[in-house]
Design an enzyme around this catalytic site. Sequence first.
Site, short mmCIF file in Angstrom:
data_model
loop_
_atom_site.label_atom_id
_atom_site.label_comp_id
_atom_site.label_asym_id
_atom_site.label_seq_id
_atom_site.Cartn_x
_atom_site.Cartn_y
_atom_site.Cartn_z
N LYS A 193 -101.56 15.97 -124.02
CA LYS A 193 -101.38 17.14 -123.14
C LYS A 193 -100.39 16.82 -122.01
O LYS A 193 -99.48 17.60 -121.73
CB LYS A 193 -102.73 17.56 -122.53
N ARG A 268 -112.66 22.67 -118.29
CA ARG A 268 -113.37 21.79 -119.22
C ARG A 268 -114.79 22.29 -119.47
O ARG A 268 -115.48 21.70 -120.30
CB ARG A 268 -113.41 20.37 -118.68
N ARG A 307 -102.41 3.19 -124.83
CA ARG A 307 -101.95 3.63 -123.51
C ARG A 307 -102.57 2.76 -122.41
O ARG A 307 -101.92 2.44 -121.41
CB ARG A 307 -102.35 5.10 -123.30
N ARG A 313 -105.03 2.67 -116.35
CA ARG A 313 -106.22 3.51 -116.20
C ARG A 313 -107.43 2.78 -116.74
O ARG A 313 -107.48 2.43 -117.92
CB ARG A 313 -106.03 4.84 -116.96
N ARG A 325 -115.68 9.76 -123.33
CA ARG A 325 -114.82 10.88 -122.91
C ARG A 325 -114.64 11.87 -124.06
O ARG A 325 -114.67 13.09 -123.86
CB ARG A 325 -113.46 10.36 -122.44
#
Length: 369
Positions: A193, A268, A307, A313, A325
């Site tokens: 996204k 969400r 990533r 992160r 998640r």
Amino acid sequence: MIKLHDKHFKPFISATEINDAVQRLAVEIANDVGDEIPVFVGILNGSFMVVSDFVKEYPKPCEVTFIKLASYEGVKSTEDIQRLIGLTQDLTGRTVIILEDIIDTGNTLAEVHRIFENEKVKSLKIATLFYKPEAYKKDFKLHYVGIEIPNKFIVGYGLDYNGLGRNLPEIYQIKETQHMTNLVLFGPPGAGKGTQADFLKEKYNLVHISTGDVFRYNIKNETALGMLAKSYMDKGELVPDQVTIDMLNAEVEKNTDANGFIFDGFPRTNTQADALAKLMDSKDSQINAMIALEVDDEILVERLLSRGKTSGRSDDADESIIRNRIAEYYDKTAILKDFYSAQNKYFGVDGVGSIEDITVRLSSVIDGL
Ligand code: AMP
């Protein structure tokens, strides 16, 4: 919603509310006037409807006359008031009540007072159905006010926009916001996204709001919001709705001139989707589409782990947090597909392939909206 000439207007005050206000005015004035037979003076053109309804509600004998003034050009009240028809009867010694449809700057009212300057009336009072306190620049007392309204152009119930709209039985308010394109970019964590939003925001000149990015910015700057969000994000859980909604509202308000928004990571939950609909409505706008990037879970885990090697992160570094998640997404977020599908606004796009190919797929959905 209606269109008159080049402008759009949305419903603002219903016929029932108008009727209630007219009735209240009639009763209040009748009580004050006592046994006098008042002369109601309507200010044409706009007041023809309120005068007609008002005198039908007025419970005692009365007289009615009109003067005709013109002040509006398009949607702006001008200083230059033209006296088109003046007083046509002698009102010496009479109780006169001016009946206005609307008082905004007060320029027309100033002209009315000039007209009555040399008339030897017993008393002169002002009644208006609508009143815009923020626009009013004069000191003349307003004796009777039906409904106070914000300083926005209205039409209907006698009021026009360049000749049109007087016949509408209710009041409409001008829609000021330019047309916006608002997209929800949807999909599980790792669907791409953020990457795609970076391309789309340039291409369509939209403001990209990623709630995850805003939270991370707050964490980095050690704000109270950041500290609160961190405790949830570290576990891969959702931050509570009200915290997220307040933050999103504030982000949108920072961009009053936007052509539209790409919402990434928001909404969400159903509560967030409802809040977003309300927020868009307050801007005379709406969400045009939810575009979902569809990617298999195992590919997502792979992408997020890779990533995590460079993103820094912490929620990308640990496979169990990543899986949590994704589970949160299916548990709480995936249902939003139904929310937007029910409005024919859901568009699924294959999120596997090269970045460029996926941008092309997303663009073809947006261009088709
Ligand atoms: P993201 O960058 O979109 O993957 O979001 C990272 C984390 O921020 C999520 O796992 C949540 O903890 C939090 N977050 C982001 N957006 C929201 C939201 N709309 N509602 C609740 N929590 C959110």
